[in-house]
Design a protein around this motif. Structure first.
Motif, PDB file in Angstrom:
ATOM      1  N   CYS A  38     -63.204  21.223 -14.795  1.00 21.28           N
ATOM      2  CA  CYS A  38     -62.151  21.327 -13.380  1.00 21.28           C
ATOM      3  C   CYS A  38     -60.880  21.404 -14.744  1.00 21.28           C
ATOM      4  CB  CYS A  38     -61.600  20.336 -12.548  1.00 21.28           C
ATOM      5  SG  CYS A  38     -60.611  18.685 -13.199  1.00 21.28           S
ATOM      6  N   ALA A  39     -61.189  21.551 -16.173  1.00 20.45           N
ATOM      7  CA  ALA A  39     -59.653  21.660 -16.820  1.00 20.45           C
ATOM      8  C   ALA A  39     -58.417  21.706 -16.669  1.00 20.45           C
ATOM      9  CB  ALA A  39     -59.598  23.467 -16.686  1.00 20.45           C
ATOM     10  N   SER A  40     -58.346  20.004 -16.132  1.00 12.18           N
ATOM     11  CA  SER A  40     -57.790  19.159 -15.875  1.00 12.18           C
ATOM     12  C   SER A  40     -56.990  18.392 -17.040  1.00 12.18           C
ATOM     13  CB  SER A  40     -57.765  18.162 -15.176  1.00 12.18           C
ATOM     14  OG  SER A  40     -57.448  18.670 -13.648  1.00 12.18           O
ATOM     15  N   PRO A  41     -56.027  18.268 -18.561  1.00 18.16           N
ATOM     16  CA  PRO A  41     -55.590  17.036 -19.018  1.00 18.16           C
ATOM     17  C   PRO A  41     -56.080  15.842 -19.283  1.00 18.16           C
ATOM     18  CG  PRO A  41     -53.470  17.942 -17.650  1.00 18.16           C
ATOM     19  CD  PRO A  41     -54.879  18.671 -17.018  1.00 18.16           C
ATOM     20  N   LEU A  42     -56.849  15.967 -19.549  1.00 22.96           N
ATOM     21  CA  LEU A  42     -57.338  14.522 -20.186  1.00 22.96           C
ATOM     22  C   LEU A  42     -56.221  12.882 -20.431  1.00 22.96           C
ATOM     23  CD1 LEU A  42     -61.166  14.821 -20.806  1.00 22.96           C
ATOM     24  CD2 LEU A  42     -59.567  14.216 -18.505  1.00 22.96           C
ATOM     25  N   ALA A  43     -55.291  11.752 -20.520  1.00 22.63           N
ATOM     26  CA  ALA A  43     -55.204  11.295 -20.995  1.00 22.63           C
ATOM     27  C   ALA A  43     -55.337  10.232 -21.539  1.00 22.63           C
ATOM     28  CB  ALA A  43     -54.122  10.627 -19.596  1.00 22.63           C
ATOM     29  N   ARG A  44     -55.398  10.084 -22.823  1.00 24.44           N
ATOM     30  CA  ARG A  44     -55.922   9.130 -23.796  1.00 24.44           C
ATOM     31  C   ARG A  44     -55.329   7.679 -23.918  1.00 24.44           C
ATOM     32  NH1 ARG A  44     -55.315  10.666 -30.271  1.00 24.44           N
ATOM     33  NH2 ARG A  44     -53.327   8.330 -29.259  1.00 24.44           N
ATOM     34  N   THR A  45     -56.099   6.733 -23.736  1.00 20.26           N
ATOM     35  CA  THR A  45     -55.818   5.163 -23.353  1.00 20.26           C
ATOM     36  C   THR A  45     -56.061   4.518 -24.471  1.00 20.26           C
ATOM     37  OG1 THR A  45     -57.551   5.257 -22.293  1.00 20.26           O
ATOM     38  CG2 THR A  45     -55.854   5.883 -20.590  1.00 20.26           C
ATOM     39  N   CYS A  46     -55.742   3.241 -24.544  1.00 20.34           N
ATOM     40  CA  CYS A  46     -56.135   2.515 -25.276  1.00 20.34           C
ATOM     41  C   CYS A  46     -57.653   1.955 -24.800  1.00 20.34           C
ATOM     42  CB  CYS A  46     -55.312   1.225 -25.901  1.00 20.34           C
ATOM     43  SG  CYS A  46     -55.331  -0.100 -26.753  1.00 20.34           S
ATOM     44  N   ASN A  65     -58.810  -0.995 -26.253  1.00 16.16           N
ATOM     45  CA  ASN A  65     -59.159  -2.383 -25.799  1.00 16.16           C
ATOM     46  C   ASN A  65     -58.342  -2.759 -24.427  1.00 16.16           C
ATOM     47  OD1 ASN A  65     -58.995  -4.558 -26.465  1.00 16.16           O
ATOM     48  ND2 ASN A  65     -57.104  -4.823 -27.350  1.00 16.16           N
ATOM     49  N   CYS A  66     -56.797  -2.257 -24.812  1.00 19.60           N
ATOM     50  CA  CYS A  66     -56.542  -2.243 -22.867  1.00 19.60           C
ATOM     51  C   CYS A  66     -56.029  -1.578 -21.966  1.00 19.60           C
ATOM     52  CB  CYS A  66     -54.595  -3.067 -23.511  1.00 19.60           C
ATOM     53  SG  CYS A  66     -53.212  -1.841 -23.771  1.00 19.60           S
ATOM     54  N   GLY A  67     -56.620  -0.650 -22.084  1.00 17.71           N
ATOM     55  CA  GLY A  67     -56.243   0.604 -21.107  1.00 17.71           C
ATOM     56  C   GLY A  67     -54.658   0.970 -20.864  1.00 17.71           C
ATOM     57  N   THR A  68     -54.079   0.993 -21.526  1.00 13.07           N
ATOM     58  CA  THR A  68     -52.894   1.817 -22.009  1.00 13.07           C
ATOM     59  C   THR A  68     -52.592   2.831 -22.104  1.00 13.07           C
ATOM     60  OG1 THR A  68     -51.568  -0.784 -22.795  1.00 13.07           O
ATOM     61  CG2 THR A  68     -49.955   1.232 -22.914  1.00 13.07           C
ATOM     62  N   PRO A  69     -51.887   4.078 -21.036  1.00 11.63           N
ATOM     63  CA  PRO A  69     -51.591   5.114 -21.921  1.00 11.63           C
ATOM     64  C   PRO A  69     -50.823   6.241 -23.328  1.00 11.63           C
ATOM     65  CG  PRO A  69     -51.584   4.768 -19.764  1.00 11.63           C
ATOM     66  CD  PRO A  69     -51.728   3.533 -20.466  1.00 11.63           C
ATOM     67  N   LEU A  70     -51.221   5.920 -23.775  1.00 11.60           N
ATOM     68  CA  LEU A  70     -51.319   6.830 -25.292  1.00 11.60           C
ATOM     69  C   LEU A  70     -50.599   8.322 -25.438  1.00 11.60           C
ATOM     70  CD1 LEU A  70     -54.557   5.058 -26.834  1.00 11.60           C
ATOM     71  CD2 LEU A  70     -51.905   3.796 -26.796  1.00 11.60           C
ATOM     72  N   PRO A  71     -49.780   8.757 -26.097  1.00 11.38           N
ATOM     73  CA  PRO A  71     -49.051   9.624 -26.370  1.00 11.38           C
ATOM     74  C   PRO A  71     -50.055  10.171 -27.528  1.00 11.38           C
ATOM     75  CG  PRO A  71     -47.532   8.274 -27.992  1.00 11.38           C
ATOM     76  CD  PRO A  71     -48.595   7.136 -26.940  1.00 11.38           C
ATOM     77  N   PRO A  72     -49.636  11.871 -27.905  1.00 18.20           N
ATOM     78  CA  PRO A  72     -50.902  12.264 -28.311  1.00 18.20           C
ATOM     79  C   PRO A  72     -50.906  12.027 -30.052  1.00 18.20           C
ATOM     80  CG  PRO A  72     -49.795  13.821 -26.871  1.00 18.20           C
ATOM     81  CD  PRO A  72     -49.182  12.414 -27.496  1.00 18.20           C
TER      82      PRO A  72
END
Length: 66
Positions: free
Chosen positions: A20-28, A30-37
């Motif tokens: 669907c071309a939605s942006p996928l957020a990066r996550t850690c 180890n803990c699942g925290t959202p990460l900046p690019p």
């Protein structure tokens, strides 16, 4: 990585969903925290972020041998 919009499973290096071309957020991992690019380490637990691009110092292309 699963798309939050359509639930399609995408490869870990994907930045956008293959379906669907939605942006996928990066996550850690180890803990699942959202990460900046640009993150190299998690903001919450300092776990190293895996490289998703070409390895620095290595050529993506190999010249043919004679």
């Amino acid at each position: 990585m699963q798309c939050p919009r359509c639930q399609t499973e995408n490869p870990p290096q994907a930045k956008f969903c293959l379906e669907c071309a939605s942006p996928l957020a990066r996550t850690c991992a180890n803990c699942g925290t959202p990460l900046p690019p640009i993150a190299k380490f998690c903001l919450e637990c300092a776990h190293p972020v895996a490289e998703t691009g070409p390895t620095p110092g290595r050529s993506r292309f190999v010249s043919p041998q004679a």
